[in-house]
Enzyme design. Structure first.
Site, PDB file in Angstrom:
ATOM      1  CE  LYS A 117       1.451  20.753  56.058  1.00 23.80           C
ATOM      2  NZ  LYS A 117       0.500  20.287  57.054  1.00 23.80           N
TER       3      LYS A 117
ATOM      4  CG  HIS B  36      12.448  -0.355  53.106  1.00 19.11           C
ATOM      5  ND1 HIS B  36      13.553  -0.855  52.477  1.00 19.11           N
ATOM      6  CD2 HIS B  36      11.422  -1.144  52.708  1.00 19.11           C
ATOM      7  CE1 HIS B  36      13.211  -1.894  51.724  1.00 19.11           C
ATOM      8  NE2 HIS B  36      11.919  -2.089  51.858  1.00 19.11           N
TER       9      HIS B  36
ATOM     10  NE  ARG C  38       3.129  14.175  56.358  1.00 24.41           N
ATOM     11  CZ  ARG C  38       2.454  15.193  55.837  1.00 24.41           C
ATOM     12  NH1 ARG C  38       2.404  16.345  56.462  1.00 24.41           N
ATOM     13  NH2 ARG C  38       1.797  15.066  54.708  1.00 24.41           N
TER      14      ARG C  38
HETATM   15  O1  LIG Z   1      10.758  -4.216  50.516  1.00 24.51           O
HETATM   16  C1  LIG Z   1       9.562  -4.100  50.378  1.00 24.51           C
HETATM   17  O2  LIG Z   1       9.092  -3.014  49.750  1.00 24.51           O
HETATM   18  C2  LIG Z   1       7.809  -3.039  49.149  1.00 24.51           C
HETATM   19  C3  LIG Z   1       7.467  -1.582  48.852  1.00 24.51           C
HETATM   20  O3  LIG Z   1       8.355  -1.063  47.918  1.00 24.51           O
HETATM   21  P1  LIG Z   1       7.930   0.181  47.026  1.00 24.51           P
HETATM   22  O4  LIG Z   1       9.170   0.555  46.337  1.00 24.51           O
HETATM   23  O5  LIG Z   1       6.862  -0.316  46.104  1.00 24.51           O
HETATM   24  O6  LIG Z   1       7.410   1.212  47.955  1.00 24.51           O
HETATM   25  C4  LIG Z   1       6.787  -3.672  50.060  1.00 24.51           C
HETATM   26  O7  LIG Z   1       5.558  -3.812  49.377  1.00 24.51           O
HETATM   27  C5  LIG Z   1       7.274  -5.033  50.480  1.00 24.51           C
HETATM   28  O8  LIG Z   1       6.382  -5.600  51.416  1.00 24.51           O
HETATM   29  C6  LIG Z   1       8.642  -4.963  51.102  1.00 24.51           C
HETATM   30  O9  LIG Z   1       9.161  -6.270  51.239  1.00 24.51           O
END
Ligand SMILES: O=C1O[C@H](COP(=O)(O)O)[C@@H](O)[C@H](O)[C@H]1O
Ligand SMILES: NC(=O)C1=CN([C@@H]2O[C@H](COP(=O)(O)OP(=O)(O)OC[C@H]3O[C@@H](n4cnc5c(N)ncnc54)[C@H](OP(=O)(O)O)[C@@H]3O)[C@@H](O)[C@H]2O)C=CC1
Length: 504
Positions: A397, A252, A358
């Site tokens: 900011k 991510h 940020r």
């Molecule tokens: O891929 C994942 O994402 C979740 C968080 O996703 P979100 O959309 O709720 O921010 C994370 O909790 C998980 O550990 C991970 O495998």
């Protein structure tokens, strides 16, 4: 490319069967079925669609519908016909029990789909593989062999994790290619489906004001931050095999970095965008052990109740040193970003749930108002915050004269908070991504070579952490994470923006 939902005249021409493999599982219930219902509700699915749940658990259609119904919600507050729509949606849902590696069981599913697709002979088939990674390839093999569409398209959405290092990634990838072509594989990273992430390229490339500043010349550092205020509750078994770097940072956060740092693509075509992402990832230096800090949450007793530590989870092996928190500094060695630290930080069981980017800008040279800005100039530099969630928004900011007769300056925000500006409810990432897959739009899905490079950058440091048995720094559940993260940032002349006293 057909665009369902947007070109209603196409709706009658073909059938669409969506198979959720692993339909009895957590992700299917929590995200996939609610997203499919939302798409149905918003009239984004073609007229002739049906949904098939597939898993080993035995249940009939009605039991399956009850299972799904409990997780469907009406996002729209004025949705007076929501109950009716839910019933209509559930009538299109069916369940087929089967083994994951059985051609015969997938053939039985295919017969059921053919009945549902009749009288139309040509149907498109989308398989969402919502299953643990060890069975991805078995399903890809059997489903593609026994249940592919005969004259429409067949696509598979594959969930992460895509391996746990370069080697296992390559093995998985080779195995998938034995059964599917690249254009049939949709590797999902649901962060790419989040509204603010899709907006990142709009912000950069559709505004004149940001792009000229988007380089080492004006940007001091970039921080990509993910924090959750809950632990691995219920997912400890899976999590312990991967840890936070593989679970969140290598995918991510790195995807966000790539979109943030890439050059302008030649067009909005998926291949042009992904080519630029690959280039920027290739320019990234391998992550070094000395630029990584790992932590693990421990239990904490507060106001008489105890929040469990990671090791208190029954599904986690005792003495596990799997990190639930990690921060790292990475560098993109190209002309635009040379020397700019990108700090990536992710953690579970922290004090808040936030995901944000940020951007801290450099100090104003020869600042006329220097003596009005206080001793700590860092606090008075411009910072652009892209709040991915919750309370989505973008703010900058800026230093501003406090109105009045004197000359007092404070740091305030130019603020675009979505909920004050836009009325529409934001779609869930899974809605956007499933719709894109149906439409054959691959921009927000990850190409194989992106992952190959991503693993190249992280595999050596992950191996080193494991081989050396690096002990994670313990931090209490609900805290701001290990102190080591501050030292890491300080080493690169950075202060975490999310921990500043004025930036809750
Ligand atoms: O891929 C994942 O994402 C979740 C968080 O996703 P979100 O959309 O709720 O921010 C994370 O909790 C998980 O550990 C991970 O495998
Ligand atoms: N849950 C989440 O929040 C997220 C999950 N993911 C990914 O999505 C995928 C699905 O996740 P999730 O729903 O949580 O997974 P689950 O563990 O709930 O598994 C889904 C289904 O797969 C079957 N299954 C589970 N373990 C095995 C096994 N060892 N062998 C064969 N079948 C098994 C079960 O169905 P049955 O026994 O009926 O066959 C289960 O209901 C995974 O790849 C996960 O990494 C990604 C992001 C977030």
């Amino acid at each position: 490319m057909r665009v369902y939902g947007l070109q209603e005249e196409n709706w009658d021409q073909s059938a669409l069967s969506i198979v959720v493999v692993g339909a009895s599982g957590d992700l299917a219930k929590k995200k996939i079925f609610p997203a499919l219902f939302a798409l149905y509700y918003e009239k984004m699915l073609p007229k002739n669609f049906k949904i098939y749940g597939y898993a080993r658990s035995k249940m009939g259609d009605e039991e399956f519908r009850d299972l799904i119904a409990s997780s469907l919600t009406c996002r729209l507050t004025d949705a007076s016909d929501c109950g009716k729509k839910m019933d209509e949606f559930l009538d299109r849902c069916f369940y087929q029990a089967g083994q994951y590696a059985s051609d015969a069981d997938f053939a039985a599913l295919a017969s059921r789909m053919a009945e549902g697709e009749a009288p139309l002979e040509c149907a498109d088939r989308l398989f969402y593989l919502s299953i643990p990674p060890n069975i991805f390839t078995a399903v890809a093999a059997s489903a593609s062999k026994a249940a592919s569409s005969k004259c429409g398209w067949t696509r598979m959405i594959v969930e992460k994790p895509f391996g746990r290092d370069s080697e296992s990634f390559c093995a998985l990838s080779d195995e998938l290619y034995r059964h599917l072509r690249e254009d049939q594989i949709y590797r999902i990273d649901h962060y790419l489906g989040k509204e603010l992430i899709e907006n990142l390229t709009v912000l950069r490339f559709a505004n004149l004001v940001f792009e000229p500043l988007w380089s080492r010349q004006y940007i001091r550092n970039v921080q990509v931050i993910f924090s959750e205020n809950f632990g691995t509750e219920g997912r400890g078994g899976y999590f312990d095999q991967y840890g936070i770097v593989r679970d969140v940072i290598q995918n991510h956060l790195l995807q966000i970095l790539a979109l943030f740092a890439m050059e302008q693509p030649a067009s909005l075509d998926a291949e042009d965008i992904r080519n630029e992402k690959v280039k920027v990832l290739k320019s990234m230096a391998q992550v070094r052990l000395e630029d990584v800090v790992v932590g693990q949450y421990r239990s904490r007793t507060t106001r008489g109740s105890t929040l469990p530590g990671y090791l208190d989870d029954d599904t986690v092996p005792p003495n596990s040193i799997t990190p639930t928190f990690a921060a790292c500094a990475v560098f993109v060695n190209n002309a635009r970003w040379d020397g700019v630290p990108f700090l990536l930080k992710a953690g579970k069981a922290l004090h808040s749930r936030v995901a944000e980017i940020r951007v801290q800008f450099r100090h104003v040279p020869g600042n006329l108002y220097r003596n009005k800005l206080g001793l700590d100039l860092d606090k008075a530099t411009n910072e652009l915050v892209i709040r991915i969630q919750p309370n989505e928004g973008i703010y900058l900011k800026v230093n501003n004269k406090v109105p009045g007769l004197g000359l007092r300056i404070d740091t305030t925000r130019l603020d675009l908070t979505y909920k004050s500006k836009y009325e529409a409810t934001l779609p869930d990432a899974y809605e956007r991504l499933i719709l894109d897959c149906i439409n054959g739009d691959r921009r927000l899905f990850i190409r194989n070579d992106e992952l190959e490079v991503a693993w190249e950058k992280f595999t050596p440091v992950l191996k080193e952490l494991e081989e050396r048995g690096v002990q994670p720094e313990l931090y209490p559940y609900g805290s701001r994470g290990p102190v080591g993260a501050h030292y890491l940032a300080a080493k690169h002349g950075v202060r975490w923006g999310d921990l500043a006293a004025d930036d809750e």
